[in-house]
Scaffold this motif. Structure first.
Motif, PDB file in Angstrom:
ATOM      1  N   UNK A 117       0.834  -1.205   0.000  1.00 33.23           N
ATOM      2  CA  UNK A 117       0.000   0.000   0.000  1.00 33.23           C
ATOM      3  C   UNK A 117       0.865   1.250   0.000  1.00 33.23           C
ATOM      4  N   UNK A 118       1.862   1.300   0.875  1.00 30.28           N
ATOM      5  CA  UNK A 118       2.695   2.497   0.955  1.00 30.28           C
ATOM      6  C   UNK A 118       3.570   2.652  -0.290  1.00 30.28           C
ATOM      7  N   UNK A 119       3.992   1.546  -0.880  1.00 34.71           N
ATOM      8  CA  UNK A 119       4.740   1.645  -2.140  1.00 34.71           C
ATOM      9  C   UNK A 119       3.850   2.201  -3.254  1.00 34.71           C
ATOM     10  N   UNK A 120       2.617   1.733  -3.320  1.00 35.54           N
ATOM     11  CA  UNK A 120       1.677   2.230  -4.336  1.00 35.54           C
ATOM     12  C   UNK A 120       1.328   3.689  -4.083  1.00 35.54           C
ATOM     13  N   UNK A 121       1.002   3.998  -2.850  1.00 40.35           N
ATOM     14  CA  UNK A 121       0.607   5.376  -2.528  1.00 40.35           C
ATOM     15  C   UNK A 121       1.795   6.330  -2.690  1.00 40.35           C
ATOM     16  N   UNK A 122       2.990   5.840  -2.448  1.00 42.97           N
ATOM     17  CA  UNK A 122       4.189   6.665  -2.578  1.00 42.97           C
ATOM     18  C   UNK A 122       4.499   7.078  -3.999  1.00 42.97           C
ATOM     19  N   UNK A 123       3.854   6.454  -4.947  1.00 43.16           N
ATOM     20  CA  UNK A 123       4.069   6.824  -6.345  1.00 43.16           C
ATOM     21  C   UNK A 123       3.696   8.278  -6.599  1.00 43.16           C
ATOM     22  N   UNK A 124       2.819   8.845  -5.786  1.00 41.48           N
ATOM     23  CA  UNK A 124       2.471  10.263  -5.941  1.00 41.48           C
ATOM     24  C   UNK A 124       3.706  11.141  -5.769  1.00 41.48           C
ATOM     25  N   UNK A 125       4.625  10.720  -4.909  1.00 46.59           N
ATOM     26  CA  UNK A 125       5.877  11.454  -4.720  1.00 46.59           C
ATOM     27  C   UNK A 125       6.717  11.413  -5.995  1.00 46.59           C
ATOM     28  N   UNK A 126       6.749  10.258  -6.637  1.00 47.12           N
ATOM     29  CA  UNK A 126       7.508  10.123  -7.887  1.00 47.12           C
ATOM     30  C   UNK A 126       6.889  11.012  -8.965  1.00 47.12           C
ATOM     31  N   UNK A 127       5.555  11.028  -9.027  1.00 48.55           N
ATOM     32  CA  UNK A 127       4.878  11.876 -10.019  1.00 48.55           C
ATOM     33  C   UNK A 127       5.217  13.345  -9.790  1.00 48.55           C
ATOM     34  N   UNK A 128       5.252  13.768  -8.533  1.00 51.06           N
ATOM     35  CA  UNK A 128       5.622  15.147  -8.219  1.00 51.06           C
ATOM     36  C   UNK A 128       7.066  15.430  -8.586  1.00 51.06           C
ATOM     37  N   UNK A 129       7.939  14.482  -8.327  1.00 51.76           N
ATOM     38  CA  UNK A 129       9.346  14.628  -8.675  1.00 51.76           C
ATOM     39  C   UNK A 129       9.526  14.756 -10.186  1.00 51.76           C
ATOM     40  N   UNK A 130       8.699  14.054 -10.947  1.00 47.36           N
ATOM     41  CA  UNK A 130       8.819  14.066 -12.407  1.00 47.36           C
ATOM     42  C   UNK A 130       8.691  15.481 -12.971  1.00 47.36           C
ATOM     43  N   UNK A 131       7.869  16.302 -12.343  1.00 49.01           N
ATOM     44  CA  UNK A 131       7.682  17.675 -12.828  1.00 49.01           C
ATOM     45  C   UNK A 131       8.967  18.492 -12.737  1.00 49.01           C
ATOM     46  N   UNK A 132       9.799  18.185 -11.735  1.00 41.79           N
ATOM     47  CA  UNK A 132      11.001  18.974 -11.491  1.00 41.79           C
ATOM     48  C   UNK A 132      12.282  18.287 -11.955  1.00 41.79           C
ATOM     49  N   UNK A 133      12.294  16.951 -11.901  1.00 37.35           N
ATOM     50  CA  UNK A 133      13.504  16.201 -12.256  1.00 37.35           C
ATOM     51  C   UNK A 133      13.094  14.864 -12.882  1.00 37.35           C
ATOM     52  N   UNK A 134      12.738  14.894 -14.181  1.00 35.65           N
ATOM     53  CA  UNK A 134      12.257  13.674 -14.839  1.00 35.65           C
ATOM     54  C   UNK A 134      13.243  12.505 -14.757  1.00 35.65           C
ATOM     55  N   UNK A 135      14.529  12.788 -14.814  1.00 34.45           N
ATOM     56  CA  UNK A 135      15.502  11.686 -14.774  1.00 34.45           C
ATOM     57  C   UNK A 135      15.527  11.011 -13.406  1.00 34.45           C
ATOM     58  N   UNK A 136      15.453  11.796 -12.354  1.00 39.47           N
ATOM     59  CA  UNK A 136      15.422  11.207 -11.008  1.00 39.47           C
ATOM     60  C   UNK A 136      14.144  10.388 -10.821  1.00 39.47           C
ATOM     61  N   UNK A 137      13.023  10.907 -11.306  1.00 44.96           N
ATOM     62  CA  UNK A 137      11.757  10.174 -11.199  1.00 44.96           C
ATOM     63  C   UNK A 137      11.828   8.875 -11.979  1.00 44.96           C
ATOM     64  N   UNK A 138      12.415   8.927 -13.156  1.00 41.91           N
ATOM     65  CA  UNK A 138      12.536   7.719 -13.976  1.00 41.91           C
ATOM     66  C   UNK A 138      13.414   6.681 -13.281  1.00 41.91           C
ATOM     67  N   UNK A 139      14.472   7.121 -12.629  1.00 38.36           N
ATOM     68  CA  UNK A 139      15.305   6.170 -11.863  1.00 38.36           C
ATOM     69  C   UNK A 139      14.485   5.498 -10.759  1.00 38.36           C
ATOM     70  N   UNK A 140      13.647   6.274 -10.087  1.00 40.32           N
ATOM     71  CA  UNK A 140      12.801   5.690  -9.022  1.00 40.32           C
ATOM     72  C   UNK A 140      11.809   4.689  -9.615  1.00 40.32           C
ATOM     73  N   UNK A 141      11.221   5.039 -10.758  1.00 34.83           N
ATOM     74  CA  UNK A 141      10.276   4.125 -11.417  1.00 34.83           C
ATOM     75  C   UNK A 141      10.969   2.832 -11.832  1.00 34.83           C
ATOM     76  N   UNK A 142      12.176   2.947 -12.330  1.00 30.29           N
ATOM     77  CA  UNK A 142      12.932   1.777 -12.774  1.00 30.29           C
ATOM     78  C   UNK A 142      13.241   0.844 -11.603  1.00 30.29           C
ATOM     79  N   UNK A 143      13.337   1.401 -10.402  1.00 24.38           N
ATOM     80  CA  UNK A 143      13.651   0.603  -9.229  1.00 24.38           C
ATOM     81  C   UNK A 143      12.457  -0.048  -8.550  1.00 24.38           C
ATOM     82  N   UNK A 144      11.253   0.201  -9.050  1.00 25.76           N
ATOM     83  CA  UNK A 144      10.063  -0.385  -8.421  1.00 25.76           C
ATOM     84  C   UNK A 144      10.052  -1.906  -8.560  1.00 25.76           C
ATOM     85  N   UNK A 145       9.533  -2.564  -7.542  1.00 25.03           N
ATOM     86  CA  UNK A 145       9.318  -4.010  -7.645  1.00 25.03           C
ATOM     87  C   UNK A 145       8.381  -4.287  -8.821  1.00 25.03           C
ATOM     88  N   UNK A 146       8.572  -5.399  -9.527  1.00 29.03           N
ATOM     89  CA  UNK A 146       7.709  -5.695 -10.671  1.00 29.03           C
ATOM     90  C   UNK A 146       6.215  -5.746 -10.333  1.00 29.03           C
TER      91      UNK A 146
END
Length: 194
Positions: free
Chosen positions: A91-120
């Motif tokens: 649940x917290x991993x799923x809900x935490x995706x909102x943080x990644x979405x917010x990060x994408x607006x300011x630093x797309x590469x950092x957000x993409x690194x976080x997305x790449x690290x998600x469990x399958x």
């Protein structure tokens, strides 16, 4: 024919999560859809793509938006006690995706690194969620009296399309092809009319 992940008999954790979601989602909406209906559609979409999804993940998907509707401490306590720690972590991993979405607006590469690290499994659940959200918005566009007005009122949604594409690119090698294909088709058709 494959059985739905929500068809009875369900895993006990899924039943409990459905009951909690019913209470916490009441009166809320996601992409113009009642929040509980949205959560159920995401679980069903995930189940079609990942028929052997863990019950704890299905439970977390049903509860994914509830920390936005109820006190986070209460959500954490009840989910841990009634659904188990695996559901709470998902649940917290799923809900935490909102943080990644917010990060994408300011630093797309950092957000993409976080997305790449998600469990399958988490990546698959997020893609299912994006697919259902975009599907709801596109359905609204098809029913709108004036498509230009409809899309003009959804500028925020349109601004998220590059992020949705980034989610797809970052996760497509770790999720079932059917889930990736569904999101690819929908996100490619979600541009506003010119």
């Amino acid at each position: 024919m494959r059985r739905s992940v929500l068809a009875p008999p369900r895993a006990p954790v899924v039943d409990v999560a459905l009951g909690l979601a019913r209470v916490w989602c009441a009166g809320h909406a996601v992409a113009g859809t009642p929040a509980l209906a949205h959560a159920v559609r995401v679980a069903l979409t995930l189940g079609r793509g990942v028929p052997d999804a863990a019950p704890a993940l299905i439970a977390a998907v049903l509860l994914r938006d509830t920390p936005s509707y109820a006190d986070m401490d209460v959500v954490s306590e009840r989910v841990a006690a009634r659904c188990g720690i695996d559901t709470l972590i998902a649940l917290w991993l799923l809900h935490g995706e909102e943080t990644i979405a917010g990060l994408f607006r300011h630093d797309p590469q950092a957000a993409t690194r976080r997305l790449t690290g998600l469990r399958p499994d988490i990546a698959a659940a997020l893609v299912a969620d994006k697919t259902v959200r975009i599907g709801a918005v596109l359905a609204g566009a098809r029913q709108a009296r004036d498509a230009r007005v409809y899309w003009a009122q959804r500028r925020g949604f349109l601004l998220t399309v590059p992020y949705v594409r980034a989610v797809l690119v970052a996760t497509s090698d770790r999720i079932p092809a059917s889930l990736a294909g569904d999101l690819d088709r929908l996100s490619g058709s979600s541009a506003a009319p010119s």
